[in-house]
Enzyme design. Sequence first.
Site, PDB file in Angstrom:
ATOM      1  N   ASP A  31       0.748  -1.189   0.156  1.00 21.83           N
ATOM      2  CA  ASP A  31       0.098   0.141   0.002  1.00 21.83           C
ATOM      3  C   ASP A  31       0.952   1.203   0.179  1.00 21.83           C
ATOM      4  O   ASP A  31       1.985   1.172   0.741  1.00 21.83           O
ATOM      5  CB  ASP A  31      -0.854   0.011   1.230  1.00 21.83           C
ATOM      6  N   HIS A  48       2.655   3.516  -9.007  1.00 13.29           N
ATOM      7  CA  HIS A  48       2.253   1.967  -9.534  1.00 13.29           C
ATOM      8  C   HIS A  48       3.558   1.817 -10.063  1.00 13.29           C
ATOM      9  O   HIS A  48       3.964   0.390 -10.068  1.00 13.29           O
ATOM     10  CB  HIS A  48       1.084   1.936 -10.169  1.00 13.29           C
ATOM     11  N   LEU A 142      11.532 -20.317  -4.980  1.00 12.15           N
ATOM     12  CA  LEU A 142      10.768 -19.371  -4.476  1.00 12.15           C
ATOM     13  C   LEU A 142       9.317 -19.736  -5.207  1.00 12.15           C
ATOM     14  O   LEU A 142       9.154 -19.661  -6.371  1.00 12.15           O
ATOM     15  CB  LEU A 142      11.197 -18.096  -4.790  1.00 12.15           C
TER      16      LEU A 142
HETATM   17  C1  FPP Z   1      -1.763   0.092  -3.330  1.00  8.09           C
HETATM   18  O1  FPP Z   1      -1.556   1.603  -3.359  1.00  8.09           O
HETATM   19  C2  FPP Z   1      -1.260  -0.513  -4.245  1.00  8.09           C
HETATM   20  C3  FPP Z   1      -2.208  -1.138  -5.167  1.00  8.09           C
HETATM   21  C4  FPP Z   1      -3.559  -1.124  -5.473  1.00  8.09           C
HETATM   22  C5  FPP Z   1      -1.693  -1.919  -6.349  1.00  8.09           C
HETATM   23  C6  FPP Z   1      -0.566  -2.730  -6.163  1.00  8.09           C
HETATM   24  C7  FPP Z   1       0.279  -2.922  -7.312  1.00  8.09           C
HETATM   25  C8  FPP Z   1       1.598  -2.874  -7.815  1.00  8.09           C
HETATM   26  C9  FPP Z   1       2.421  -2.499  -6.466  1.00  8.09           C
HETATM   27  C10 FPP Z   1       2.234  -2.903  -9.117  1.00  8.09           C
HETATM   28  C11 FPP Z   1       1.719  -4.423  -9.830  1.00  8.09           C
HETATM   29  C12 FPP Z   1       2.319  -5.413  -8.713  1.00  8.09           C
HETATM   30  C13 FPP Z   1       2.807  -6.418  -9.270  1.00  8.09           C
HETATM   31  C14 FPP Z   1       2.731  -7.811  -8.690  1.00  8.09           C
HETATM   32  C15 FPP Z   1       3.448  -6.752 -10.615  1.00  8.09           C
HETATM   33  P1  FPP Z   1      -2.598   2.648  -3.400  1.00  8.09           P
HETATM   34  O2  FPP Z   1      -2.782   2.995  -4.653  1.00  8.09           O
HETATM   35  O3  FPP Z   1      -4.070   2.517  -2.557  1.00  8.09           O
HETATM   36  O4  FPP Z   1      -1.807   3.763  -2.658  1.00  8.09           O
HETATM   37  P2  FPP Z   1      -2.403   5.112  -1.772  1.00  8.09           P
HETATM   38  O5  FPP Z   1      -3.073   4.047  -0.541  1.00  8.09           O
HETATM   39  O6  FPP Z   1      -1.316   5.783  -1.347  1.00  8.09           O
HETATM   40  O7  FPP Z   1      -3.420   5.668  -2.479  1.00  8.09           O
END
Ligand code: FPP
Length: 264
Positions: A31, A48, A142
């Site tokens: 997150d 992202h 892994l």
């Molecule tokens: C939460 O941050 C993150 C996500 C909803 C997406 C997680 C995805 C990735 C890290 C990239 C792709 C993953 C892989 C496995 C290749 P948020 O957008 O909710 O952040 P915020 O809370 O600061 O708004």
Amino acid sequence: MENDDLRLVPTPVAAAPIDTDLPQHIAVIMDGNGRWATRNGLPRVAGHRRGVDAVKALVENCARRKIPYLTLFAFSSENWKRPSAEVKLLLELLTSVLESEVRKLHENDVCLRIIGNLSRFSPRVRLLIRNAQELTRSNSSLNLTVAVNYGGRWDVTQACRQIAQQVAHGDIDPAAISKDTVARHMSTSELPEPDLFIRTGGERRISNFLLWQMAYTELYFTDTLWPDFTDDDLAKAIESFAHRQRRFGQTSEQVTAAHRAQNA
Ligand code: FPP
């Protein structure tokens, strides 16, 4: 079982001496991408993208630290509620990572699994997933599981549906349904339960991740935003885990006595 189910037949996991201070299975909610981007004056999508770099580093660091199972929450069943442009970008990012990284994962002996309700994905993406899983299925250094369009309640529900169908067909007696029966029908049936759960980004929630599987998982929360998560942060989480006493319902004295007996 839904026909979009792409689970594989379990492959045997090599037995190895287990260091109980080292979590064997780490599950992560990544997150803070959006906030990282905002703080750096960038659009959310940039967060992202940096998040993907942090994923690659984590996979390498877990492999180097000989942690056999890593499960990542990449896209939840609730994430569809985000602005459509962000949903599109996230899905494109996941697809392009799948396309570009699978060979490298295979060369590094990583077994990739994708869990979640895949019925909403295009046939092309489902084929990519199927091929990636087939290619890497015998790898064992892994076990990397990526949860997409996943929700813990969805997982329990689909397991119930499968069991109910078996009951309806007369293949199973309702009285014989145990927690092992349920576990066998979860999308993580080939994985041990997580020992350590890490959530970055400051929130202290499980957010519908592995609800059934995390009954006895140690929870670790950090304010670090996901794109800033480094090997030092991973080390801190593992260090915290090593100092926990896992009692699984027993008393502290029972656990200490059992530990002494084991090491005698
Ligand atoms: C939460 O941050 C993150 C996500 C909803 C997406 C997680 C995805 C990735 C890290 C990239 C792709 C993953 C892989 C496995 C290749 P948020 O957008 O909710 O952040 P915020 O809370 O600061 O708004």
